[in-house]
Design a protein around this motif. Structure first.
Motif, mmCIF file in Angstrom:
data_model
loop_
_atom_site.group_PDB
_atom_site.id
_atom_site.type_symbol
_atom_site.label_atom_id
_atom_site.label_comp_id
_atom_site.label_asym_id
_atom_site.label_seq_id
_atom_site.Cartn_x
_atom_site.Cartn_y
_atom_site.Cartn_z
ATOM 1 N N GLY A 30 4.542 -8.431 7.332
ATOM 2 C CA GLY A 30 4.510 -9.521 5.781
ATOM 3 C C GLY A 30 3.686 -8.061 5.205
ATOM 4 O O GLY A 30 3.292 -8.520 4.011
ATOM 5 N N VAL A 31 3.104 -7.292 5.082
ATOM 6 C CA VAL A 31 3.039 -6.252 4.241
ATOM 7 C C VAL A 31 3.307 -5.149 4.201
ATOM 8 O O VAL A 31 4.537 -4.334 4.940
ATOM 9 C CB VAL A 31 1.431 -6.254 4.751
ATOM 10 N N LYS A 32 4.005 -4.510 2.818
ATOM 11 C CA LYS A 32 4.768 -3.146 2.197
ATOM 12 C C LYS A 32 4.092 -2.219 2.822
ATOM 13 O O LYS A 32 2.927 -1.703 2.618
ATOM 14 C CB LYS A 32 5.500 -3.165 1.468
ATOM 15 N N VAL A 33 4.406 -1.160 2.848
ATOM 16 C CA VAL A 33 4.311 0.760 3.383
ATOM 17 C C VAL A 33 5.683 1.023 2.256
ATOM 18 O O VAL A 33 6.507 1.511 3.438
ATOM 19 C CB VAL A 33 3.555 0.520 4.734
ATOM 20 N N LEU A 34 4.503 2.125 1.511
ATOM 21 C CA LEU A 34 5.666 2.822 0.295
ATOM 22 C C LEU A 34 5.404 3.965 1.148
ATOM 23 O O LEU A 34 3.891 4.388 0.712
ATOM 24 C CB LEU A 34 5.348 2.332 -0.680
ATOM 25 N N PRO A 60 11.693 3.750 -7.394
ATOM 26 C CA PRO A 60 12.935 3.975 -6.752
ATOM 27 C C PRO A 60 12.872 5.008 -5.638
ATOM 28 O O PRO A 60 14.057 4.785 -4.768
ATOM 29 C CB PRO A 60 13.684 5.010 -8.045
ATOM 30 N N GLU A 61 12.252 6.247 -5.557
ATOM 31 C CA GLU A 61 12.248 7.012 -3.976
ATOM 32 C C GLU A 61 11.838 6.281 -2.815
ATOM 33 O O GLU A 61 11.741 7.041 -1.789
ATOM 34 C CB GLU A 61 12.200 8.803 -5.031
ATOM 35 N N ASP A 62 11.385 4.984 -3.374
ATOM 36 C CA ASP A 62 10.251 5.707 -1.763
ATOM 37 C C ASP A 62 10.817 4.710 -0.754
ATOM 38 O O ASP A 62 12.195 3.793 -1.383
ATOM 39 C CB ASP A 62 9.221 3.861 -2.452
ATOM 40 N N VAL A 63 10.432 5.393 0.359
ATOM 41 C CA VAL A 63 10.962 4.576 1.448
ATOM 42 C C VAL A 63 10.046 3.438 1.996
ATOM 43 O O VAL A 63 8.464 3.333 2.064
ATOM 44 C CB VAL A 63 10.935 5.383 2.258
ATOM 45 N N VAL A 64 10.391 2.193 1.619
ATOM 46 C CA VAL A 64 9.653 0.473 2.313
ATOM 47 C C VAL A 64 9.587 0.755 3.816
ATOM 48 O O VAL A 64 10.645 0.192 4.085
ATOM 49 C CB VAL A 64 10.003 -0.089 1.659
ATOM 50 N N PHE A 65 8.693 0.495 4.654
ATOM 51 C CA PHE A 65 8.413 -0.036 5.738
ATOM 52 C C PHE A 65 7.536 -1.665 5.535
ATOM 53 O O PHE A 65 6.671 -1.445 5.093
ATOM 54 C CB PHE A 65 7.244 1.086 7.110
ATOM 55 N N GLU A 66 7.995 -2.771 6.487
ATOM 56 C CA GLU A 66 7.155 -3.748 5.949
ATOM 57 C C GLU A 66 6.479 -3.693 7.699
ATOM 58 O O GLU A 66 7.378 -4.088 8.908
ATOM 59 C CB GLU A 66 7.825 -5.114 5.264
ATOM 60 N N GLU A 67 4.599 -4.463 7.842
ATOM 61 C CA GLU A 67 4.959 -4.740 8.778
ATOM 62 C C GLU A 67 4.495 -5.618 8.657
ATOM 63 O O GLU A 67 2.917 -5.469 7.847
ATOM 64 C CB GLU A 67 4.276 -3.368 9.450
ATOM 65 N N VAL A 126 0.988 -1.498 0.127
ATOM 66 C CA VAL A 126 -0.063 -0.549 -0.323
ATOM 67 C C VAL A 126 0.895 0.895 0.154
ATOM 68 O O VAL A 126 2.202 1.520 0.684
ATOM 69 C CB VAL A 126 -1.002 -0.195 1.420
ATOM 70 N N ARG A 127 0.703 2.564 -0.288
ATOM 71 C CA ARG A 127 1.590 3.573 -1.102
ATOM 72 C C ARG A 127 0.047 4.358 0.000
ATOM 73 O O ARG A 127 -0.591 4.873 -0.695
ATOM 74 C CB ARG A 127 1.224 3.614 -2.161
ATOM 75 N N LEU A 128 1.301 5.453 0.722
ATOM 76 C CA LEU A 128 0.297 5.902 2.089
ATOM 77 C C LEU A 128 1.058 7.370 1.645
ATOM 78 O O LEU A 128 2.766 7.706 1.391
ATOM 79 C CB LEU A 128 0.273 5.349 3.439
ATOM 80 N N GLY A 129 0.639 8.802 1.307
ATOM 81 C CA GLY A 129 1.127 10.203 1.096
ATOM 82 C C GLY A 129 0.163 11.395 1.682
ATOM 83 O O GLY A 129 -1.008 10.928 2.406
ATOM 84 N N VAL A 130 0.532 12.325 1.616
ATOM 85 C CA VAL A 130 0.077 13.103 1.831
ATOM 86 C C VAL A 130 -0.537 14.314 0.728
ATOM 87 O O VAL A 130 0.752 14.276 -0.249
ATOM 88 C CB VAL A 130 0.332 14.022 3.378
#
Length: 107
Positions: free
Chosen positions: A59-63, A50-57, A26-30
């Motif tokens: 087993g699901v990625k947050v971009l 390429p510029e996304d910061v990726v977090f994983e929680e 899922v991509r999260l932004g403002v």
């Protein structure tokens, strides 16, 4: 800096991506909008930029794009059911104020 998902949000995203048959997370932004200035953007992502910061929680990625990250640092994304309504809720410690209609926020 971090953005996290609750187990309920991760389950919902994983189920949806499974039904959809594609996607990396899922991509999260403002975005700038509303009477308070900022609004959350949430969409399913088919690939990471390429510029996304990726977090994983759970087993699901947050971009998150780098420009949105300072506004979202510390945010927890939850998925809740309230009566007949269900949807994502943002728990953002940086929020200082929210407009009356709930569409936008200020940091």
């Amino acid at each position: 800096m971090a953005v996290t998902l609750t187990e309920a949000a991760a389950r919902h995203v994983a189920r949806y991506l499974g039904r959809r048959g594609k996607g990396v997370g899922v991509r999260l932004g403002v975005k700038t909008t509303g009477c308070s200035g900022l609004a959350y953007k949430l969409e399913y992502a088919d690939e990471a930029a390429p510029e996304d910061v990726v977090f994983e929680e759970h087993g699901v990625k947050v971009l998150v794009d780098p420009k949105s990250l300072p506004y979202l640092d510390g945010t927890q994304l939850d998925f809740v059911r309230e009566g007949l309504n269900e949807g994502f809720k943002f728990h953002n410690p940086r929020e200082k104020d929210r407009c009356g209609c709930g569409e936008s926020f200020r940091v």
